[in-house]
Scaffold this active site. Structure first.
Site, short mmCIF file in Angstrom:
data_model
loop_
_atom_site.label_atom_id
_atom_site.label_comp_id
_atom_site.label_asym_id
_atom_site.label_seq_id
_atom_site.Cartn_x
_atom_site.Cartn_y
_atom_site.Cartn_z
N TYR A 428 -21.36 13.01 -56.48
CA TYR A 428 -20.48 11.98 -56.78
C TYR A 428 -19.83 12.09 -56.60
O TYR A 428 -18.65 12.70 -54.67
CB TYR A 428 -20.20 11.78 -57.98
CG TYR A 428 -19.66 12.85 -58.77
CD1 TYR A 428 -20.18 12.93 -59.96
CD2 TYR A 428 -19.13 14.42 -58.51
CE1 TYR A 428 -19.29 14.86 -60.56
CE2 TYR A 428 -18.73 15.01 -58.75
CZ TYR A 428 -18.23 15.55 -60.10
OH TYR A 428 -17.81 16.55 -60.72
N GLU A 429 -18.70 10.96 -56.38
CA GLU A 429 -17.52 10.88 -55.51
C GLU A 429 -17.58 10.03 -53.97
O GLU A 429 -16.76 10.15 -53.10
CB GLU A 429 -16.15 11.18 -55.57
CG GLU A 429 -15.72 11.60 -57.03
CD GLU A 429 -15.86 10.41 -57.74
OE1 GLU A 429 -15.11 8.85 -57.48
OE2 GLU A 429 -15.61 10.27 -59.44
N GLY A 430 -18.92 9.63 -54.48
CA GLY A 430 -19.50 9.77 -52.47
C GLY A 430 -19.95 11.05 -52.03
O GLY A 430 -19.60 12.04 -51.69
#
Length: 570
Positions: A428-430
């Site tokens: 998550y968050e890239g």
């Protein structure tokens, strides 16, 4: 036994703030308004709060999880009360920037607090992380009206914030977002669409939730250029600031996840939900990237925190567990002294210190960005800190299971929870590939490796400082680090050679990111060794873990450099 006890690493932060970087970095970044001693006191207070209030809820949160019952999210027992205690203690306001009405603690102090909240209870800390990220985004982009209505309540902790990007058909590809925002006569917007994977997307620990939503407007350009940013409250806000009717945002379901069970990850449906534009029309990504960058740095602190909790549990267990005779140790010696168990514990400890020190180093770069021009280097490190630390956290938490032996695979010890909680972090968050593509595309190839050279020059200065000491650890560390620099420089040249072949560069971008992260970890240990030796300490645990990192972790740089040179496998 269960590793429910938690102790904040106050001594490490005292060392990092006061001497590891050759200066009182807190006093330097605040012009003396705060000192390293002040910052250490803050860290110690946060550690006590986390140990007493948050850590005991971690196991409860893992076993009970967040549930959606008759359209209402129910959090595990104690979570609402813990949130109120955190707000009442002033921790939310303390971390918000002064420009937003907060206390404006330096980023270097916020790095420690980020680790502590996540170490004590990662699922709980995600609410704090998203709220802080939205505070930064609104502080940078919101109008005075939105600041007054929403930002003040977020800074006080009365309301919480979320980040709404992902949709069923639009994950990494933000240009595929289809949520539509239609303008209304009163200047508001009506949003319609679905968002998934919304962390702390619904709950009742705060009286309102402010959703920060990327959406497309009628007639907007195709792709990411056509996205705009909106605040969409769970409850509408009356002109006098009181809460009004429920907005058109419905929690459709909560995801059933591998870990972070107490964090309600929601599927949200927007059906005529009223929102308000943040920043410029079609300028949504600029505002959202402020929040995303904040979250990505926060992931580095989360990786450090979960890793530290796994390490503490491993140390507690191995210091008590008796199993077999221990080579060259008296009868009754605990398994912590078995050679391979000691190797695993030193591996965990040395890697965690590297993460922790790099987190403070990067935070200090941001603290000094305006005054000292360190912003470019700070931005350079964002994908490295996020990608490398979260990937290494998987190894650390897995090693935490390993040192428990068979008991590590049993949920009652708690070791498995740390690995499960950590597994989402490189995603998550890239994902790590998104971080590495940002690194090579925007921060290495674009300026022909100039920022990398700046970093390597800094490390070379530290090598020279190490060589001035007549100490075997200093000598070995300097030699290993010099060879690692040479390998990193060669890998960078290989990467630059792929500039005309984007697939080759992209195929090895993750190994290149991990190479720089591992090298940066060695740099942090070298700085620590210089500080320790300059203070006249020759028998220090910090030298032991620096030596271990150089022998067991730093050699990965050479292997990764070979991988980078290979390019895409055809």
């Amino acid at each position: 036994m269960r590793d429910s006890q938690y102790t904040a690493p106050v001594d490490d932060y005292r060392f990092l703030y006061s001497s590891a970087f050759g200066v009182d970095l807190i006093a330097r970044s605040t012009d003396g308004a705060l000192t390293a001693d002040d910052a250490t006191d803050i860290v110690e207070g946060a550690g006590e709060f986390a140990a007493n209030v948050l850590a005991p809820l971690s196991r409860i949160g893992d076993t009970e999880g967040a549930k959606l019952v008759d359209g209402t999210v129910q959090l595990p027992a104690g979570y609402a009360e813990a949130y109120r205690e955190m707000v009442d203690a002033g921790w939310i306001t303390a971390e918000a920037p002064a420009s937003a009405g907060g206390d404006g603690l330096p980023d270097a102090v916020r790095a420690a607090l980020g680790e502590i909240w996540n170490s004590s209870n990662a699922a709980f800390a995600l609410s704090w992380l998203l709220t802080q990220g939205q505070i930064h985004a609104l502080d940078a982009k919101a109008s005075d009206e939105i600041r007054e209505t929403y930002l003040t309540k977020l800074v006080s902790g009365e309301w919480t914030g979320t980040m709404n990007l992902t949709e069923p058909e639009a994950g990494t590809d933000l240009g595929a977002i289809r949520t539509i925002a239609t303008p209304q006569a009163d200047g508001s917007w009506s949003l319609k669409g679905d968002k998934i994977f919304i962390t702390w997307g619904d709950h009742e620990v705060a009286e309102n939730i402010v959703h920060l939503v990327l959406a497309r407007t009628p007639g907007a350009p195709d792709g990411a250029r056509g996205l705009s940013l909106f605040v969409v409250p769970k409850f509408l806000v009356n002109p006098d600031g009181t809460l009004g009717a429920r907005n058109g945002v419905t929690t459709v379901s909560l995801e059933h996840k591998l870990g972070i069970h107490a964090s309600p990850t929601a599927v949200l449906n927007y059906d005529g939900a009223i929102g308000y534009l943040v920043g410029d029309l079609h300028g949504g990504l600029a505002g959202m990237f402020v929040m995303m960058n904040s979250a990505r740095v926060g992931m580095g602190f989360q990786a450090t925190g979960i890793s530290e909790r796994a390490y503490q549990g491993a140390v507690q267990y191995t210091n008590q567990r008796l199993q077999g005779s221990v080579l060259e140790r008296p009868a009754g010696t605990a398994i912590a002294e078995h050679p391979d168990v000691r190797r695993l514990l030193l591996s965990m400890r040395s890697d965690i210190f590297a993460m922790r020190a790099l987190g403070v180093y990067v935070a200090d770069l941001f603290d000094r960005a305006e005054a000292d021009g360190t912003g470019e280097l700070a931005e350079f490190f964002v994908p490295i800190l996020k990608g490398w630390a979260t990937e290494d956290a998987l190894t650390v938490t897995s090693d935490g299971i390993q040192v428990h032996g068979g008991m590590g695979f049993i949920e009652e010890t708690g070791a498995a929870q740390h690995y499960r909680d950590a597994r989402i972090m490189p995603i998550y968050e890239g994902t790590t590939a998104i971080q590495s593509n940002d690194l090579i595309g925007r921060k290495v190839i674009r300026n022909q490796g100039a920022t990398v050279e700046r970093l390597l020059d800094e490390i070379a200065t530290t090598i020279a400082a190490l060589q001035a000491f007549d100490n075997p650890v200093a000598t070995r560390t300097a030699s290993r680090l010099q060879r690692a620099i040479d390998a990193a420089r060669a890998a960078t040249q290989s990467l630059l050679g792929f500039a005309s072949s984007p697939r080759d560069a992209a195929a090895v971008s993750v190994p290149y990111l991990m190479l720089l992260g591992t090298l940066a970890g060695g740099y942090m240990h070298a700085l620590a060794a210089v500080a320790v030796l300059a203070a006249g300490e020759t028998d220090s645990e910090r030298l032991t873990i620096a030596d271990f990192y150089g022998a067991h972790h730093l050699p990965r740089v050479h292997a990764l450099a070979e991988t980078v040179a290979g390019g895409e496998i055809r």
